[in-house]
Design an enzyme around this catalytic site. Structure first.
Site, PDB file in Angstrom:
ATOM      1  CG  ASP A  21      -2.039   0.979   1.140  1.00 62.15           C
ATOM      2  OD1 ASP A  21      -2.368   1.397   0.018  1.00 62.15           O
ATOM      3  OD2 ASP A  21      -2.602   1.345   2.187  1.00 62.15           O
ATOM      4  NE  ARG A  34      -4.173   6.205  -7.401  1.00 59.10           N
ATOM      5  CZ  ARG A  34      -4.170   5.912  -6.094  1.00 59.10           C
ATOM      6  NH1 ARG A  34      -4.084   6.875  -5.206  1.00 59.10           N
ATOM      7  NH2 ARG A  34      -4.250   4.670  -5.704  1.00 59.10           N
ATOM      8  CG  HIS A  38       0.614   1.861  -9.328  1.00 57.86           C
ATOM      9  ND1 HIS A  38       0.260   1.267  -8.134  1.00 57.86           N
ATOM     10  CD2 HIS A  38      -0.427   2.678  -9.664  1.00 57.86           C
ATOM     11  CE1 HIS A  38      -0.949   1.694  -7.766  1.00 57.86           C
ATOM     12  NE2 HIS A  38      -1.376   2.546  -8.673  1.00 57.86           N
ATOM     13  CD  GLU A  68     -12.984  -4.989  -3.147  1.00 58.42           C
ATOM     14  OE1 GLU A  68     -11.829  -5.392  -3.474  1.00 58.42           O
ATOM     15  OE2 GLU A  68     -13.775  -5.670  -2.467  1.00 58.42           O
ATOM     16  CG  LEU A 132       9.418 -17.071  -2.763  1.00 61.21           C
ATOM     17  CD1 LEU A 132       8.935 -17.151  -1.325  1.00 61.21           C
ATOM     18  CD2 LEU A 132       9.933 -15.671  -3.074  1.00 61.21           C
ATOM     19  CD  GLU A 208       1.517 -13.136  15.886  1.00 59.45           C
ATOM     20  OE1 GLU A 208       1.379 -11.954  16.306  1.00 59.45           O
ATOM     21  OE2 GLU A 208       1.055 -14.122  16.478  1.00 59.45           O
TER      22      GLU A 208
END
Length: 247
Positions: A21, A34, A38, A68, A132, A208
């Site tokens: 975020d 914006r 990104h 959304e 990974l 957590e």
């Protein structure tokens, strides 16, 4: 001693999830659109992925684009989709070098055909990698995922493949988009917001949660290490008492 040296190797989480975020605010602070944020957020994605791979963390899930987010201005969405295509193409070789396997969750059918094609190519190319597993949550929301899981369970009941009495947490988990992947032990959110934002609601039940003020394009290895050190300082009880855990 560096932050990395402070980490206890056998107490690292096997699965870390991140809500990336702050891209838009990062760009706005610099007087840019914006999408500029990104673009710079790609560097943070690369650093987080390489850090997780180097530490031996087995799963990293990144919230890249929510259902959304389709409601954002078309110019921003189009720019994001274009960025996604170019980034996947550019980063495939890095994933291969680091033995990273790419995976996605979400309603992939809603993505542009060009994005789907690049994703499928990269997923196929990295499918044999054994390090990974990097999961990108694209056109994803947890409510969408849970609804889809319920539909699958209902279909099995209707087809007499499953008895209602046998429905339990394991059955639900097996119908989730993340089936076969352990639940995250740690969820990180950047930018100072303290919300889960419809991300892995089922899977985060005992995770957590770590919130930091850093905007995502500025997130670097040491920030990841700090989150992991914070995680290692916590007592994970899963409903038990501290005394029970220590026995």
């Amino acid at each position: 001693m560096s932050l990395k040296d402070e980490l206890i190797q056998d107490r690292l989480p096997s699965h870390v999830a991140i809500i990336m975020d702050g891209n838009g605010r990062w760009a706005k602070k610099r007087g840019n659109a914006r999408v500029f944020g990104h673009k710079h957020g790609v560097t943070a994605v690369r650093e987080a992925t390489e850090t997780a791979a180097e530490l031996g963390i087995k799963y990293l899930t990144l919230y890249a684009f929510s259902t959304e987010n389709w409601n954002r201005p078309k110019t921003e969405v189009d720019a994001l989709m274009s960025l996604l295509v170019s980034t996947i193409s550019a980063e495939t070789s890095t994933l291969m070098k680091n033995n990273v396997k790419l995976n996605t969750i979400g309603c992939k059918e809603e993505l542009p055909k060009s994005v789907q094609a690049k994703l499928n190519t990269c997923i196929e190319k990295t499918s044999e990698n054994t390090g990974l597993t990097l999961t990108l949550a694209l056109s994803y929301s947890s409510r969408w995922e849970i609804i889809e899981a319920v539909k699958r369970v209902a279909a099995d009941v209707k087809a007499d493949k499953l008895n209602v009495e046998d429905i339990n947490a394991d059955v639900i988990s097996d119908k989730m988009a993340t089936a076969g992947i352990p639940d995250p032990e740690l969820m990180i959110r950047t930018s100072g917001e303290h919300r889960i934002s419809n991300f892995l609601l089922w899977q985060l039940a005992y995770s957590e949660l770590y919130f930091c003020d850093i905007l995502w394009p500025d997130f670097r290895r040491d920030d990841f290490y700090r989150a992991l050190l914070d995680f290692q300082g916590r007592e994970r009880r899963f409903g038990k008492t501290g005394d029970q855990i220590k026995k």
